[in-house]
Scaffold this motif. Structure first.
Motif, PDB file in Angstrom:
ATOM      1  N   ALA A 188       0.789  -1.102   0.213  1.00 35.60           N
ATOM      2  CA  ALA A 188      -0.091   0.257   0.507  1.00 35.60           C
ATOM      3  C   ALA A 188       0.704   1.241  -0.134  1.00 35.60           C
ATOM      4  O   ALA A 188       1.901   1.061   0.983  1.00 35.60           O
ATOM      5  N   THR A 189       0.441   1.784  -0.835  1.00 37.61           N
ATOM      6  CA  THR A 189       0.863   3.412  -0.808  1.00 37.61           C
ATOM      7  C   THR A 189       0.169   4.556  -0.804  1.00 37.61           C
ATOM      8  O   THR A 189      -0.570   4.681  -1.455  1.00 37.61           O
ATOM      9  N   VAL A 190       0.534   6.167  -0.429  1.00 33.44           N
ATOM     10  CA  VAL A 190       0.114   6.758   0.124  1.00 33.44           C
ATOM     11  C   VAL A 190       0.129   7.639  -1.615  1.00 33.44           C
ATOM     12  O   VAL A 190       1.710   8.005  -2.125  1.00 33.44           O
ATOM     13  N   VAL A 191      -0.365   8.691  -2.274  1.00 36.21           N
ATOM     14  CA  VAL A 191      -0.580   8.563  -3.880  1.00 36.21           C
ATOM     15  C   VAL A 191      -1.606  10.304  -3.446  1.00 36.21           C
ATOM     16  O   VAL A 191      -2.603  10.299  -3.005  1.00 36.21           O
ATOM     17  N   PRO A 192      -0.894  10.943  -3.707  1.00 34.46           N
ATOM     18  CA  PRO A 192      -1.589  12.661  -3.127  1.00 34.46           C
ATOM     19  C   PRO A 192      -2.651  12.414  -4.303  1.00 34.46           C
ATOM     20  O   PRO A 192      -2.453  12.309  -5.311  1.00 34.46           O
TER      21      PRO A 192
ATOM     22  N   ALA B  49     -13.837   2.196 -11.115  1.00 37.02           N
ATOM     23  CA  ALA B  49     -15.084   2.478 -10.061  1.00 37.02           C
ATOM     24  C   ALA B  49     -14.990   0.988  -8.999  1.00 37.02           C
ATOM     25  O   ALA B  49     -14.948   1.498  -7.889  1.00 37.02           O
ATOM     26  N   SER B  50     -14.705   0.156  -9.806  1.00 35.15           N
ATOM     27  CA  SER B  50     -14.679  -1.283  -8.884  1.00 35.15           C
ATOM     28  C   SER B  50     -13.091  -1.532  -8.532  1.00 35.15           C
ATOM     29  O   SER B  50     -13.134  -2.553  -7.157  1.00 35.15           O
ATOM     30  N   SER B  51     -12.415  -0.910  -8.473  1.00 36.31           N
ATOM     31  CA  SER B  51     -11.016  -0.942  -7.729  1.00 36.31           C
ATOM     32  C   SER B  51     -11.316   0.280  -6.677  1.00 36.31           C
ATOM     33  O   SER B  51     -10.485   0.219  -5.455  1.00 36.31           O
ATOM     34  N   ILE B  52     -12.263   0.845  -6.467  1.00 34.20           N
ATOM     35  CA  ILE B  52     -12.343   2.267  -5.566  1.00 34.20           C
ATOM     36  C   ILE B  52     -12.599   1.409  -4.681  1.00 34.20           C
ATOM     37  O   ILE B  52     -13.620   0.963  -4.204  1.00 34.20           O
ATOM     38  N   ILE B  53     -12.466   1.946  -3.190  1.00 35.33           N
ATOM     39  CA  ILE B  53     -13.710   1.551  -1.819  1.00 35.33           C
ATOM     40  C   ILE B  53     -13.514   2.758  -0.741  1.00 35.33           C
ATOM     41  O   ILE B  53     -12.998   3.368   0.139  1.00 35.33           O
TER      42      ILE B  53
ATOM     43  N   VAL C 268      -8.285   1.111  -4.454  1.00 39.63           N
ATOM     44  CA  VAL C 268      -7.643   2.537  -3.805  1.00 39.63           C
ATOM     45  C   VAL C 268      -9.052   2.869  -3.078  1.00 39.63           C
ATOM     46  O   VAL C 268      -9.921   2.878  -2.321  1.00 39.63           O
ATOM     47  N   ALA C 269      -8.832   3.367  -1.290  1.00 38.76           N
ATOM     48  CA  ALA C 269      -8.763   3.612  -0.684  1.00 38.76           C
ATOM     49  C   ALA C 269      -8.582   5.286   0.001  1.00 38.76           C
ATOM     50  O   ALA C 269      -7.538   5.467   0.298  1.00 38.76           O
ATOM     51  N   ALA C 270      -9.564   5.874   1.030  1.00 34.38           N
ATOM     52  CA  ALA C 270      -9.136   6.944   1.753  1.00 34.38           C
ATOM     53  C   ALA C 270      -8.549   6.993   3.081  1.00 34.38           C
ATOM     54  O   ALA C 270      -9.459   7.305   3.943  1.00 34.38           O
ATOM     55  N   MET C 271      -7.539   5.962   3.336  1.00 30.27           N
ATOM     56  CA  MET C 271      -7.195   5.914   4.477  1.00 30.27           C
ATOM     57  C   MET C 271      -6.268   6.748   4.769  1.00 30.27           C
ATOM     58  O   MET C 271      -5.414   6.822   5.736  1.00 30.27           O
TER      59      MET C 271
ATOM     60  N   GLY D  61      -3.989  11.096   4.766  1.00 27.29           N
ATOM     61  CA  GLY D  61      -4.401  12.717   5.074  1.00 27.29           C
ATOM     62  C   GLY D  61      -5.525  13.253   4.344  1.00 27.29           C
ATOM     63  O   GLY D  61      -6.241  12.369   3.245  1.00 27.29           O
ATOM     64  N   GLU D  62      -6.334  14.152   4.212  1.00 25.79           N
ATOM     65  CA  GLU D  62      -6.899  15.011   3.741  1.00 25.79           C
ATOM     66  C   GLU D  62      -6.448  14.801   1.747  1.00 25.79           C
ATOM     67  O   GLU D  62      -5.060  15.339   1.991  1.00 25.79           O
ATOM     68  N   ASP D  63      -6.559  14.939   1.282  1.00 25.73           N
ATOM     69  CA  ASP D  63      -6.190  15.039  -0.646  1.00 25.73           C
ATOM     70  C   ASP D  63      -5.323  14.220  -0.562  1.00 25.73           C
ATOM     71  O   ASP D  63      -4.510  14.195  -1.559  1.00 25.73           O
ATOM     72  N   GLU D  64      -5.319  12.998  -0.036  1.00 21.79           N
ATOM     73  CA  GLU D  64      -3.877  12.396  -0.598  1.00 21.79           C
ATOM     74  C   GLU D  64      -4.370  10.679   0.184  1.00 21.79           C
ATOM     75  O   GLU D  64      -6.378  10.531   0.199  1.00 21.79           O
ATOM     76  N   HIS D  65      -5.354   9.640  -0.946  1.00 17.27           N
ATOM     77  CA  HIS D  65      -5.716   8.481  -1.306  1.00 17.27           C
ATOM     78  C   HIS D  65      -4.150   7.283  -0.890  1.00 17.27           C
ATOM     79  O   HIS D  65      -3.300   7.631  -1.108  1.00 17.27           O
ATOM     80  N   ILE D  66      -5.037   5.749  -0.773  1.00 11.35           N
ATOM     81  CA  ILE D  66      -3.557   4.672  -0.736  1.00 11.35           C
ATOM     82  C   ILE D  66      -4.131   4.119  -1.939  1.00 11.35           C
ATOM     83  O   ILE D  66      -5.267   3.598  -2.212  1.00 11.35           O
ATOM     84  N   ILE D  67      -3.146   3.410  -2.362  1.00 14.03           N
ATOM     85  CA  ILE D  67      -3.546   2.618  -3.504  1.00 14.03           C
ATOM     86  C   ILE D  67      -2.528   1.434  -3.306  1.00 14.03           C
ATOM     87  O   ILE D  67      -1.921   0.741  -2.133  1.00 14.03           O
ATOM     88  N   HIS D  68      -3.151   0.479  -4.337  1.00 13.33           N
ATOM     89  CA  HIS D  68      -2.593  -1.057  -3.587  1.00 13.33           C
ATOM     90  C   HIS D  68      -2.947  -1.219  -2.663  1.00 13.33           C
ATOM     91  O   HIS D  68      -3.020  -2.495  -1.748  1.00 13.33           O
ATOM     92  N   VAL D  69      -4.328  -1.129  -2.199  1.00 10.48           N
ATOM     93  CA  VAL D  69      -4.594  -1.753  -0.380  1.00 10.48           C
ATOM     94  C   VAL D  69      -5.370  -2.992  -0.525  1.00 10.48           C
ATOM     95  O   VAL D  69      -6.616  -3.313  -1.842  1.00 10.48           O
ATOM     96  N   VAL D  70      -5.429  -3.450  -0.679  1.00  8.31           N
ATOM     97  CA  VAL D  70      -6.192  -5.141  -0.361  1.00  8.31           C
ATOM     98  C   VAL D  70      -7.157  -4.842   0.929  1.00  8.31           C
ATOM     99  O   VAL D  70      -6.534  -4.759   2.450  1.00  8.31           O
ATOM    100  N   PRO D  71      -8.560  -5.820   1.335  1.00 13.58           N
ATOM    101  CA  PRO D  71      -9.240  -5.352   2.220  1.00 13.58           C
ATOM    102  C   PRO D  71      -8.616  -6.679   3.428  1.00 13.58           C
ATOM    103  O   PRO D  71      -8.508  -7.295   2.480  1.00 13.58           O
ATOM    104  N   GLY D  72      -8.343  -6.160   4.445  1.00 11.16           N
ATOM    105  CA  GLY D  72      -8.518  -7.870   5.429  1.00 11.16           C
ATOM    106  C   GLY D  72      -6.759  -8.007   5.688  1.00 11.16           C
ATOM    107  O   GLY D  72      -6.458  -7.874   6.841  1.00 11.16           O
ATOM    108  N   ARG D  73      -5.944  -7.241   4.854  1.00 15.13           N
ATOM    109  CA  ARG D  73      -4.335  -7.380   4.825  1.00 15.13           C
ATOM    110  C   ARG D  73      -4.279  -5.533   5.379  1.00 15.13           C
ATOM    111  O   ARG D  73      -3.386  -5.902   6.457  1.00 15.13           O
ATOM    112  N   ASP D  74      -4.910  -4.924   4.635  1.00 17.61           N
ATOM    113  CA  ASP D  74      -4.508  -2.888   4.930  1.00 17.61           C
ATOM    114  C   ASP D  74      -6.155  -2.436   6.326  1.00 17.61           C
ATOM    115  O   ASP D  74      -5.609  -0.961   6.354  1.00 17.61           O
ATOM    116  N   PHE D  75      -6.993  -3.046   5.619  1.00 15.37           N
ATOM    117  CA  PHE D  75      -7.521  -2.767   6.818  1.00 15.37           C
ATOM    118  C   PHE D  75      -8.956  -3.773   7.107  1.00 15.37           C
ATOM    119  O   PHE D  75      -8.777  -5.060   6.401  1.00 15.37           O
ATOM    120  N   GLU D  76      -8.941  -3.855   8.685  1.00  8.16           N
ATOM    121  CA  GLU D  76      -9.699  -5.099   9.106  1.00  8.16           C
ATOM    122  C   GLU D  76     -11.582  -4.607   8.735  1.00  8.16           C
ATOM    123  O   GLU D  76     -11.210  -4.053   8.762  1.00  8.16           O
TER     124      GLU D  76
END
Lengths: 564, 564
Positions: B253-257, B275-279, B355-358, B360-375
């Motif tokens: 998982a990596t933060v992108v602006p 859109a199907s990749s966005i959480i 991709v999830a908003a996990m 700061g503001e104006d940032e998202h995280i990419i390569h997010v895996v449910p269960g791995r990167d959040f419960e």
């Protein structure tokens, strides 16, 4: 229908609030239940009767070419303002505001709605004459609902409206309607009279008939000839004028003291004369003017006739203060010479030797002769008829009957088409006013009227045409195999023959079953009891009470004969 | 019926306010007229169709042992307060005060009235099960009446209510009703689907089906399987869960602006992902508590499902201020790790590289895996199905249809009998709660649905079972004696044979007559025109358009064959 499955609770006792037979019996026999004052549910047995009544009405309306529609119950109040009836109905109409605060009413009748419909839809003489009708739930916020289905706030009604290019065309449809109503009431098996009636608040001046079911529970009084078919409601009834009195030998008028005589009865007692010798004056306020009505002491003013004679909208008795101020005398001492307009009933002339209040206070004059001792300027028919009056058609005696008004037909003329400016183009392309009639028949009130007229101490006696079922099979004991087998077989055979059967297959005591059967009142009863061991059943006619013991086969044939 | 006498004005042009075909055609063909917003008159042709629909409904209700009654339209408001529905209906109900200032409502439905009736009338298990029904005018103060008879303020409805000692007994009647509804819609000749439905405001938790007429004009979305008979409305539809993603090769998982990305679409564009990749997380206020719903960017929250999962009464989207205050982030930047309760849709697990908003503001995280990167604490079915989802029964693709809801049946359980404390005594004399079902069918809405589904550019195409008349005889020229004679004779012969005939005997141009006949849409047309000189008439099938030229005798026989 198996009675064990039927939604029916009969009651032994009369409900506390039920005073008349139809109300008591309809509740006890499980036809209706009250939800709130003047608002009733029709239970399965009651709904079946209502449906049969309405089907008869429909078939006779269709037969005279009336076309069935369904007009809305929720109506804009502005239509009623336009016709002027929003005011005359006043609180008798349910009113509401919708969510956008537009004012609406629940239709007690549909002259306004149908006239506005015709306004949009009819433009040529080729579309006329036209008669529309509907059978529908109607609403009227009665101040004192009473008498079961006789006076309620939600009721069922057939209403028809006809539209014409001429009075002759209206007359024709009016006659068709009159005849259709007669057929309907004959098919319903009820005694009725078509009586001449006043048009009242609905308006129109072209004539009107009420259809009255004769019954002691009726709120209306019908004056009917004991000899010919003349009938009219009390508001409208007229009699042959009484013979003018021969007063050649009447002594000279003389003043006598009559202190404290406030009523006709007082005066009769003090002077030892009959009320028919007294010449009274009743003072009214008619559109703000004081008007005296002079008539015999034993006669009553007919306010509908008076209103028509005076051509006024607001009519009421004058107060004691108004009598004193306008006529210059206290109540009880205003005479035919009072300084106000006096309208004379024509039968004042039947008094040969009368008593009148033509002198001072606490005085009357005796030996008064109308025409000799006072002048009669306006002489008209202004009184209610009384029993014994002579029929205006044949001269025989009139009698009074109580009636339940179940139908009312009106020649409206242009009462509503004027208000809505409803016109058509004639053959020459000229715009003409449409002439209109309306024709009401209360189907739920008819239901009550039938029960009122057709019952005995044990219960209802249904005419075959509207009975909820035609035949009642009463299985006396569900524990007797032979009875069960025979009654089940008869039930299925009668159903297969197209007969409407209620089958009392309940596990109840015989007394309960027989009492319920009498209460429910189906025309034909077949009792399957102990005699079945000899192959016999009992056939009973609810109306005559006649019982025949027959073989099952004979009974089957006899039932078919009775119901077809 | 002679068309020259029929109260019928057809119109060439569509009324300005009519957007859908059934509304346009019912007005143009003279079936209905609007009195005021959402309140219609049924004219003769329309009323005939309505009557036929209601007769079919009645016969199928009678066939399953339901008993017909008539419950009042005017009802005390206190009954609705007792059930708790006075509040839930709010301004959707017409309310009024009577002359004594007692508060009343106009019944939109009758659960309260019928339950209070049963309260008084049923006391023993021997009286159950019991099914009552009625066909009646109902009232509902719709905020925006539209679509002709589809959404109105005064409408016709069949409503039935059943009462039981057990859920098994309710199930049995519910199945009978379901089957009766299927028979009714088949007899009415319409394409429909019985769909699983949410019980909504009427309450009850035991299950419910809606009967949907498939039509583009329908306001409801039905999710139906393209292979098996699974159907449900969108609120209720479920799909087979999507396969869980294989995320073994997903990078860290990596933060992108992502400045200024307010919507899913913005984010898709900036990051070049589907859109199907966005959480995403949508924040609701549920009975005052903030709750986040986490689901895929291409999925939508199903609020009916969410309400059931949360077991709350009031549910709404949180405002921007509430989102910031409760979740600590601006709208668009709340992620699955937000410090509020989060409910996870089970199909979030189908995302392999998200991709999830996990951050700061104006940032998202990419390569997010449910269960791995959040419960994922609570994982449930919380979304609307989409076209292409797998059927929960057979796994084939679901598709969406528009539907007009014409019927709705409910297992109410004790929703109302609890409110009215409605009990019966069982075999042992113990007091038990009555179990209840209710079953609605909009008869006037069915009328509109039939027209919606069965018409072409020229007009209505009536199914034979509900056509206002079965046969239309069109006399081409009233000036041609042979045509007049032949058509009059055919008219009378068909009437005598029990056929319902509309006879266009008007003095109009042939084009007008043919256009009207197409518009009115009776199933069979017999044109009596010039060919009569060879003894021939034209027989036309309105549905197929097929025309046969036949002798009068052949036509007579063919008509009988088509209508019987």
């Amino acid at each position: 229908m198996r009675q064990s499955k039927l939604f029916l609770n009969t009651m032994r006792e009369n409900p506390a609030d039920a005073e008349i037979a139809s109300h008591q019996l309809m509740v006890r026999a499980g036809l209706i239940r009250q939800l709130t004052a003047g608002v009733y549910t029709f239970l399965p047995l009651g709904y079946r009767v209502l449906t049969k009544i309405e089907a008869i009405v429909e078939s006779e309306m269709d037969a005279i070419g009336a076309q069935e529609v369904l007009l809305p119950a929720v109506q804009p109040e502005e239509l009623w303002v336009q016709s002027g009836r929003s005011e005359t109905y006043g609180p008798d109409m349910f009113r509401l505001a919708d969510r956008h605060d537009r004012r609406m009413v629940l239709g007690p009748t549909h002259e306004e709605v149908v006239t506005s419909l015709i306004n949009n839809e009819v433009n040529s003489y080729r579309q006329l004459p036209l008669t529309l009708y509907q059978i529908q739930t109607k609403f009227r916020d009665e101040v004192r609902p009473r008498g079961g289905l006789l006076r309620v706030r939600e009721f069922r009604m057939k209403d028809a409206y006809s539209f014409h290019t001429s009075l002759e065309s209206l007359d024709e449809t009016y006659r068709d309607m009159h005849d259709a109503y007669c057929k309907i009431f004959e098919r319903l098996g009820i005694l009725y009279r078509a009586v001449e009636a006043d048009s009242g608040a609905i308006g129109g001046t072209g004539g009107s008939h009420e259809f009255m079911v004769l019954s002691d529970a009726g709120e209306d009084t019908v004056a009917g000839c004991t000899h010919c078919d003349y009938s009219a409601n009390l508001e409208k009834a007229v009699a042959t004028p009484l013979a003018k009195a021969d007063a050649t030998n009447t002594p000279r008028a003389t003043v006598v003291p009559t202190p404290g005589t406030k009523t006709i009865a007082d005066l009769c007692q003090v002077l030892s004369v009959p009320a028919s010798s007294i010449i009274k004056v009743v003072v009214y306020m008619a559109d703000g003017q004081a008007v005296g009505v002079c008539l015999r002491g034993d006669h009553e003013v007919n306010e509908a006739k008076l209103k028509a004679v005076l051509d006024v909208t607001n009519l009421r008795l004058a107060s004691a203060d108004e009598v004193l101020a306008r006529a210059g005398k206290r109540v009880g001492f205003v005479g035919p010479n009072a300084p106000i307009r006096i309208v004379f009933d024509r039968d004042v002339m039947s008094v040969a030797d009368g008593v009148a209040a033509m002198a001072g206070e606490d005085e009357h004059i005796i030996h008064v002769v109308p025409g000799r001792d006072f002048e009669l300027k306006e002489t008209v028919d202004i009184r209610n008829v009384v029993e014994g009056d002579a029929c205006p058609r044949c001269g025989e005696a009139l009698a009074f009957y109580n009636g339940i008004e179940v139908g009312h037909i009106f020649k409206l003329g242009t009462r509503y088409t004027d208000a809505f400016d409803t016109t058509y183009l004639d053959e020459k392309g000229e715009s003409c006013r449409i002439t209109m009639g309306c024709y009401g028949l209360g189907t739920s009130r008819v239901l009550a009227a039938i029960v009122e007229q057709s019952h005995d101490e044990k219960g209802i006696i249904w005419p075959l045409s509207v009975a909820p079922y035609q035949v009642h099979i009463v299985l006396v004991s569900v524990k007797d195999e032979a009875q069960v087998k025979a009654s089940e077989s008869l039930y299925h055979r009668l159903l297969a023959a197209g007969v409407e059967v209620l089958f009392d297959d309940r596990d109840e005591r015989p007394g309960v079953k027989f009492n319920d059967a009498d209460l429910i009142g189906l025309p034909v009863r077949v009792t399957v009891g102990n005699k079945i061991k000899d192959g016999q059943v009992e056939l009973k006619d609810r109306k005559t009470g006649e019982v025949q013991v027959l073989s099952v086969e004979e009974a089957f044939g006899a039932v078919l004969g009775m119901v077809k």
